[in-house]
Enzyme design. Structure first.
Site, PDB file in Angstrom:
ATOM      1  N   LYS A 188       0.848  -1.206   0.000  1.00 40.26           N
ATOM      2  CA  LYS A 188       0.000   0.000   0.000  1.00 40.26           C
ATOM      3  C   LYS A 188       0.888   1.261   0.000  1.00 40.26           C
ATOM      4  O   LYS A 188       0.643   2.212  -0.751  1.00 40.26           O
ATOM      5  CB  LYS A 188      -0.906  -0.016   1.235  1.00 40.26           C
ATOM      6  CG  LYS A 188      -1.966   1.053   1.219  1.00 40.26           C
ATOM      7  CD  LYS A 188      -2.735   1.103   2.523  1.00 40.26           C
ATOM      8  CE  LYS A 188      -3.942   0.201   2.530  1.00 40.26           C
ATOM      9  NZ  LYS A 188      -4.709   0.317   3.793  1.00 40.26           N
ATOM     10  N   THR A 220     -11.801  -0.923  12.694  1.00 39.03           N
ATOM     11  CA  THR A 220     -12.459  -1.547  13.851  1.00 39.03           C
ATOM     12  C   THR A 220     -13.614  -2.383  13.304  1.00 39.03           C
ATOM     13  O   THR A 220     -14.775  -2.022  13.480  1.00 39.03           O
ATOM     14  CB  THR A 220     -12.995  -0.491  14.840  1.00 39.03           C
ATOM     15  OG1 THR A 220     -13.826   0.427  14.103  1.00 39.03           O
ATOM     16  CG2 THR A 220     -11.890   0.270  15.517  1.00 39.03           C
ATOM     17  N   LYS A 272     -20.346   9.645  18.231  1.00 36.58           N
ATOM     18  CA  LYS A 272     -20.163   9.022  16.913  1.00 36.58           C
ATOM     19  C   LYS A 272     -21.206   7.924  16.664  1.00 36.58           C
ATOM     20  O   LYS A 272     -21.856   7.878  15.621  1.00 36.58           O
ATOM     21  CB  LYS A 272     -18.742   8.434  16.837  1.00 36.58           C
ATOM     22  CG  LYS A 272     -18.500   7.526  15.682  1.00 36.58           C
ATOM     23  CD  LYS A 272     -18.529   8.275  14.375  1.00 36.58           C
ATOM     24  CE  LYS A 272     -18.509   7.309  13.213  1.00 36.58           C
ATOM     25  NZ  LYS A 272     -18.329   7.954  11.946  1.00 36.58           N
ATOM     26  N   ASN A 283     -24.530   7.988  13.953  1.00 35.01           N
ATOM     27  CA  ASN A 283     -24.784   6.999  12.904  1.00 35.01           C
ATOM     28  C   ASN A 283     -26.076   6.226  13.158  1.00 35.01           C
ATOM     29  O   ASN A 283     -26.829   5.934  12.229  1.00 35.01           O
ATOM     30  CB  ASN A 283     -23.595   6.041  12.764  1.00 35.01           C
ATOM     31  CG  ASN A 283     -22.539   6.610  11.824  1.00 35.01           C
ATOM     32  OD1 ASN A 283     -22.710   7.695  11.271  1.00 35.01           O
ATOM     33  ND2 ASN A 283     -21.449   5.887  11.631  1.00 35.01           N
ATOM     34  N   GLY A 306     -35.318   3.986   0.067  1.00 32.08           N
ATOM     35  CA  GLY A 306     -34.554   3.161  -0.869  1.00 32.08           C
ATOM     36  C   GLY A 306     -34.536   1.709  -0.442  1.00 32.08           C
ATOM     37  O   GLY A 306     -35.404   1.256   0.323  1.00 32.08           O
ATOM     38  N   GLY A 316     -26.568   0.481   3.613  1.00 30.93           N
ATOM     39  CA  GLY A 316     -25.462  -0.478   3.628  1.00 30.93           C
ATOM     40  C   GLY A 316     -24.186   0.275   3.945  1.00 30.93           C
ATOM     41  O   GLY A 316     -24.216   1.339   4.567  1.00 30.93           O
ATOM     42  N   CYS A 338     -20.224   1.540   7.575  1.00 28.53           N
ATOM     43  CA  CYS A 338     -20.415   2.239   8.856  1.00 28.53           C
ATOM     44  C   CYS A 338     -21.730   1.930   9.542  1.00 28.53           C
ATOM     45  O   CYS A 338     -21.737   1.420  10.665  1.00 28.53           O
ATOM     46  CB  CYS A 338     -20.288   3.736   8.626  1.00 28.53           C
ATOM     47  SG  CYS A 338     -18.732   4.157   7.842  1.00 28.53           S
ATOM     48  N   LYS A 364     -23.753   2.732  -2.371  1.00 31.91           N
ATOM     49  CA  LYS A 364     -24.200   4.059  -2.802  1.00 31.91           C
ATOM     50  C   LYS A 364     -23.274   4.482  -3.948  1.00 31.91           C
ATOM     51  O   LYS A 364     -22.263   3.816  -4.190  1.00 31.91           O
ATOM     52  CB  LYS A 364     -24.173   5.053  -1.645  1.00 31.91           C
ATOM     53  CG  LYS A 364     -22.792   5.345  -1.117  1.00 31.91           C
ATOM     54  CD  LYS A 364     -22.872   6.463  -0.096  1.00 31.91           C
ATOM     55  CE  LYS A 364     -21.499   6.967   0.245  1.00 31.91           C
ATOM     56  NZ  LYS A 364     -21.542   8.108   1.145  1.00 31.91           N
TER      57      LYS A 364
END
Ligand code: UGA
Length: 440
Positions: free
Chosen positions: A35, A86, A207, A211, A256, A260, A263, A326
């Site tokens: 990478k 994570t 956080k 979400n 929709g 997915g 997150c 998306k």
């Protein structure tokens, strides 16, 4: 300021490149030699609009460098960000923190100056406390503070989200942590982006709460869409009608096939686990997770209905347009397209799919699906077309060409990108989400 970013995946790389663009001196660190080699050659490990250009410009300006050596990379850094993965732990849905803790240990062992250690990875409440313990146990003689600074980046819009955030959340327990973070984000202070300073545990929870709330909003409107279909109402007007109320807000009310990505599915599950561990059930989030999971296969059944039902579907062909969770990403994680494709192939349907960026990632996840190089190749000979992801290239399909190529003019639009009247006027059998057609 000198910043070290440990983990050059999605979050680390975008954040590192943006910090460098603000003028900080940034080192991105990753254990994966290939990478780092590719980054040195200007090759991005992920697809994100504008990232290659941003990285290139900052490397050229000498503000952004890459290394595999953590000890080298963190030398002299004022702030060391932990931005490693994570993932959901196999079996129980808990966030797997082994990478975060391994990095914390290595930082403790290599620290060569005073520094603030920042968790940017999404981590459950209390992780910062454990990171602090690990650093203390390492016996470092340098002064350190552990701070939580969650990211709110959306894939596909990450650079804009980083540079013009709705807010920055910083969870710090002392002035050293707060002062260094204020300097790190000074360029955004100047942009007048609001910064919320709070406690570390609160920041970690913000956080997950953010979400989970967004996932709830989406799931709520998806269920309203189902109800709209039953009662003959229009979900897009329902979204507008409720979204114009400032207390509700218009965003994330687009019905929709279910959410997915890397997150929402992972973070909602991890929140449930935390809630369970602390004996404080979050029943709304439990329902959201269940409803969203079952919705994805239900979308496959919706396509089967358009073919005349599961009993009539065997041997027919469906064109799937869009596979990623998306648009503007190549990410296939928890994409509704996986369940849709599976439901179709389970019913004996032949599936051909096209996605502008996601086909390579999708191939191993849907081995029975044929990947083709453009939308019309998928449509050729299809008995039905299903739009699963709202990529721009599907927004102006050539309907005359489709009529020539397809076996039947049947379109299932799981993203509501077309207007029902327009498509029906062209002679299509059209179904979408939460918008029922009534004969005049
Ligand atoms: C999400 C959050 O939006 C970010 O703020 C957060 O930082 C990120 O997770 C993260 O935790 O790292 P992301 O997963 O990239 O970002 O994508 P979103 O744009 O939020 O979309 C998530 C899913 O919800 C997609 O499948 C999308 O199609 C779906 N969605 C979104 C809807 O079905 N309807 C909507 O109105 C909005």
């Amino acid at each position: 300021m000198k910043i070290a970013m440990v983990g050059s995946g999605y979050v680390g790389l975008v954040s590192g490149a943006c910090f460098a663009d603000f003028g900080h001196d940034v080192v991105c660190i990753d254990k994966d030699q290939s990478k780092i080699d590719r980054l040195h050659d200007g090759v991005m490990p992920i697809y994100e609009p504008g990232l290659a250009e941003l990285v290139g410009a900052n490397v050229k300006a000498g503000r952004l460098t890459f290394t595999t050596s953590l000890a080298e990379g963190i030398k002299g850094a004022d702030a060391i960000f932990i931005a490693v993965g994570t993932p959901s732990r196999r079996g129980d849905g808990h966030a797997d923190l082994s990478f975060v803790y391994a990095v914390a240990k290595e930082i403790g062992e290599s620290l060569a100056n005073d520094a603030v250690i920042v968790t940017k990875s999404t981590v459950p409440v209390g992780t910062g406390d454990e990171v602090e313990r690990i650093l203390a146990d390492s016996g470092t003689s340098h002064r350190f503070a552990v701070v939580s600074n969650p990211e709110f980046l959306r894939e596909g819009a990450a650079i804009g989200d980083f540079k013009r955030p709705d807010r920055i959340v910083i969870g710090a327990e002392d002035d050293f942590g707060r002062d260094v973070m204020r300097e790190v984000y000074r360029p955004l202070f100047l942009n007048e982006s609001p910064i919320l300073f709070t406690g570390r545990r609160t920041s970690e929870l913000i956080k997950y709460a953010a979400n989970a709330f967004l996932a709830t909003k989406i799931t709520f409107i998806n269920e309203m869409a189902d109800l709209c279909e039953k009662v003959g109402a229009d979900v897009q007007d329902v979204s507008r009608g409720i979204g114009m109320d400032n207390r509700i807000g218009a965003k994330f009310l687009h019905a929709g096939p279910g959410y997915g990505g890397s997150c929402f599915p992972k973070d909602t599950l991890a929140l449930l686990k935390t809630a369970e561990d602390f004996d404080s059930p979050t029943r709304i989030v439990e329902a959201v997770v269940k409803v969203n999971d079952s919705r994805k296969r239900a979308m496959g059944r919706k396509v089967l209905d358009a073919l005349g039902g599961a009993d009539n579907a065997r041997g027919k062909k469906v064109a799937l347009l869009g596979l990623t969770f998306k648009p503007n990403t190549d990410d296939m994680r928890d994409s509704p397209a996986i369940a849709v494709a599976q439901t179709l192939t389970d019913a004996g349907v032949e599936v051909a799919a096209y996605d502008p960026e996601g086909m390579e990632q999708a191939r191993p996840l849907m081995p029975e699906v044929t990947m083709v190089e453009d939308p019309y190749a998928a449509i050729d000979g299809a008995h039905a077309i299903a739009i699963v992801t709202e990529w721009d290239v599907f927004r102006a399909l050539d309907f005359n060409r489709i009529k020539d190529l397809a076996k039947a003019p049947v379109l299932v639009d799981l993203r509501n990108i077309y207007r029902p009247d327009d498509v029906r006027a062209l002679g299509f059998d059209y179904s979408s989400i939460g918008r029922i057609f009534r004969e005049a």
